[in-house]
Design a protein around this motif. Sequence first.
Motif, PDB file in Angstrom:
ATOM      1  N   GLY A 166       0.814  -1.216   0.000  1.00 49.17           N
ATOM      2  CA  GLY A 166       0.000   0.000   0.000  1.00 49.17           C
ATOM      3  C   GLY A 166       0.840   1.255   0.000  1.00 49.17           C
ATOM      4  N   ILE A 167       0.127   2.378   0.085  1.00 43.18           N
ATOM      5  CA  ILE A 167       0.789   3.691   0.065  1.00 43.18           C
ATOM      6  C   ILE A 167       0.351   4.493   1.279  1.00 43.18           C
ATOM      7  N   ILE A 168       1.335   5.156   1.933  1.00 48.69           N
ATOM      8  CA  ILE A 168       1.000   6.065   3.035  1.00 48.69           C
ATOM      9  C   ILE A 168       1.321   7.494   2.634  1.00 48.69           C
ATOM     10  N   GLY A 169       0.471   8.408   3.112  1.00 38.49           N
ATOM     11  CA  GLY A 169       0.649   9.833   2.895  1.00 38.49           C
ATOM     12  C   GLY A 169      -0.447  10.546   3.671  1.00 38.49           C
ATOM     13  N   TRP A 170      -0.349  11.890   3.764  1.00 40.76           N
ATOM     14  CA  TRP A 170      -1.407  12.652   4.452  1.00 40.76           C
ATOM     15  C   TRP A 170      -1.418  14.088   3.974  1.00 40.76           C
ATOM     16  N   PRO A 171      -2.464  14.618   3.415  1.00 40.57           N
ATOM     17  CA  PRO A 171      -3.618  13.837   2.969  1.00 40.57           C
ATOM     18  C   PRO A 171      -3.197  13.032   1.751  1.00 40.57           C
ATOM     19  N   LEU A 172      -3.779  11.892   1.534  1.00 45.06           N
ATOM     20  CA  LEU A 172      -3.313  11.022   0.455  1.00 45.06           C
ATOM     21  C   LEU A 172      -3.794  11.484  -0.921  1.00 45.06           C
ATOM     22  N   GLY A 173      -4.976  12.038  -0.974  1.00 42.98           N
ATOM     23  CA  GLY A 173      -5.502  12.484  -2.266  1.00 42.98           C
ATOM     24  C   GLY A 173      -5.658  11.312  -3.207  1.00 42.98           C
ATOM     25  N   HIS A 174      -5.732  11.605  -4.506  1.00 38.71           N
ATOM     26  CA  HIS A 174      -5.895  10.521  -5.474  1.00 38.71           C
ATOM     27  C   HIS A 174      -4.516  10.097  -5.970  1.00 38.71           C
ATOM     28  N   SER A 175      -4.202   8.821  -5.845  1.00 49.24           N
ATOM     29  CA  SER A 175      -2.910   8.308  -6.294  1.00 49.24           C
ATOM     30  C   SER A 175      -3.137   7.278  -7.396  1.00 49.24           C
ATOM     31  N   TYR A 201      -2.922  -3.948  -3.241  1.00 44.33           N
ATOM     32  CA  TYR A 201      -2.226  -2.695  -2.897  1.00 44.33           C
ATOM     33  C   TYR A 201      -3.303  -1.671  -2.589  1.00 44.33           C
ATOM     34  N   VAL A 202      -3.245  -1.096  -1.385  1.00 46.48           N
ATOM     35  CA  VAL A 202      -4.340  -0.225  -0.936  1.00 46.48           C
ATOM     36  C   VAL A 202      -3.817   1.118  -0.425  1.00 46.48           C
ATOM     37  N   PRO A 203      -4.682   2.153  -0.413  1.00 47.89           N
ATOM     38  CA  PRO A 203      -4.272   3.428   0.194  1.00 47.89           C
ATOM     39  C   PRO A 203      -4.377   3.363   1.717  1.00 47.89           C
ATOM     40  N   TRP A 204      -3.357   3.870   2.404  1.00 46.46           N
ATOM     41  CA  TRP A 204      -3.385   3.953   3.868  1.00 46.46           C
ATOM     42  C   TRP A 204      -3.158   5.410   4.280  1.00 46.46           C
ATOM     43  N   PRO A 205      -4.184   6.243   4.268  1.00 48.47           N
ATOM     44  CA  PRO A 205      -3.999   7.633   4.717  1.00 48.47           C
ATOM     45  C   PRO A 205      -3.505   7.611   6.166  1.00 48.47           C
ATOM     46  N   GLY A 210       5.240  -4.464   1.146  1.00 45.33           N
ATOM     47  CA  GLY A 210       5.779  -3.286   0.478  1.00 45.33           C
ATOM     48  C   GLY A 210       4.935  -2.057   0.741  1.00 45.33           C
ATOM     49  N   VAL A 211       5.609  -0.913   0.951  1.00 48.27           N
ATOM     50  CA  VAL A 211       4.895   0.339   1.203  1.00 48.27           C
ATOM     51  C   VAL A 211       5.508   1.439   0.335  1.00 48.27           C
ATOM     52  N   SER A 212       4.644   2.175  -0.368  1.00 46.97           N
ATOM     53  CA  SER A 212       5.073   3.408  -1.026  1.00 46.97           C
ATOM     54  C   SER A 212       4.868   4.534  -0.016  1.00 46.97           C
ATOM     55  N   VAL A 213       5.799   5.482  -0.016  1.00 46.75           N
ATOM     56  CA  VAL A 213       5.743   6.568   0.965  1.00 46.75           C
ATOM     57  C   VAL A 213       5.673   7.893   0.218  1.00 46.75           C
ATOM     58  N   THR A 214       4.693   8.718   0.573  1.00 47.60           N
ATOM     59  CA  THR A 214       4.618  10.019  -0.070  1.00 47.60           C
ATOM     60  C   THR A 214       4.483  11.110   0.992  1.00 47.60           C
ATOM     61  N   ILE A 215       4.299  12.349   0.521  1.00 49.38           N
ATOM     62  CA  ILE A 215       4.264  13.531   1.390  1.00 49.38           C
ATOM     63  C   ILE A 215       3.236  13.355   2.500  1.00 49.38           C
ATOM     64  N   PRO A 216       3.532  13.664   3.780  1.00 45.68           N
ATOM     65  CA  PRO A 216       4.737  14.316   4.306  1.00 45.68           C
ATOM     66  C   PRO A 216       5.691  13.358   5.011  1.00 45.68           C
ATOM     67  N   HIS A 217       5.684  12.070   4.634  1.00 46.77           N
ATOM     68  CA  HIS A 217       6.419  11.080   5.439  1.00 46.77           C
ATOM     69  C   HIS A 217       7.787  10.690   4.884  1.00 46.77           C
TER      70      HIS A 217
END
Length: 279
Positions: A14-23, A42-46, A66-73
């Motif tokens: 999955g993917i973590i981010g905050w706010p996650l928005g549309h990925s 694979y799921v979104p994890w706000p 596996g984790v994708s990491v996006t803003i702000p982490h």
Amino acid sequence: MQPNANKKPQGQYGIIGWPLGHSKSPLLHNWGLKQSGLPGAYVPWPTQPAKLKAFVAEVRARHIKGVSVTIPHKQAVMPFLDGLTDRAKAVGAVNTLFWREGKLLGDNTDVEGLVKPLEAHRGALKSALVLGAGGAARAACAALKELGVADIAVANRTASKVEKLAADFGVRAVPWEERVGTWSLVLNTTPLGMLGENQDQSPWPADAFGGVSLVFDLVYNPVRTRFMADAQAAGVACLSGLSMFLHQGLAQFEIWTGVRLDEGRARQVLMADMILTGG
Ligand code: NAP
């Protein structure tokens, strides 16, 4: 994380981010899992910043693959890991969590996302200007260094930030007002041109492409930005942020599963979605 996320422990991503928005990451990775006949999803994890430490503890407890990491982490997650790849160290940020020999490690596949589309142009890249000084600009500087570009410069709206970036990577800082000039490559790492309030904007004057040979816009939604449209009208070759997104995602999938997905088919999946969603 969803309370029932451990129902498929052998194949959870999955993917973590905050706010996650549309990925677009779930689209790419779920397509990849299906293509490869691999289990899981694979799921979104706000994830709010205050919950990041607890999130990483859950990744360990449930052995999330596996984790994708996006803003702000992207930087904040680093102290919670067992180690970093050389690329993550070079950028100073992580966009991928993965397991090796029982250790939870961090990588930065944004660098590969930039290096792959630029490889075909390597011989012509004598100089490059990076517009912006945020996280994507750091990945761009690391990629340009890997590619062996002799003259790398950065320009940013806020001068104080560009000086730190230039010092970190040993590249030149150029005042924002003096960015127009002769460059083999100009990369846009600002959000100018992105869908929404910045969509009609460009980081480069439309009448100033005379000294530019190639542009790379990291913005990928829309696929064809104002910066790219102006460059094309001036006869300048363009690379799209969609190529970067594609290659950073293909690299993540290979790290997690060992499978290299077909690049052309993956690109078609993303392009079809962009057309359907108006990107
Ligand atoms: P960030 O850390 O927030 O940095 C944004 C940078 O853009 C800052 O240097 C900021 O300047 C500058 N900026 C913002 N608004 C501006 C404006 N109106 N005029 C001039 N400069 C402006 O963001 P990031 O993580 O680096 O991401 C930047 C872009 O790259 C985003 O559009 C993102 O979608 C894209 N990206 C694409 C991919 C891909 O796979 N294609 C991957 C990562 C990122 P100040 O310092 O003055 O605020």
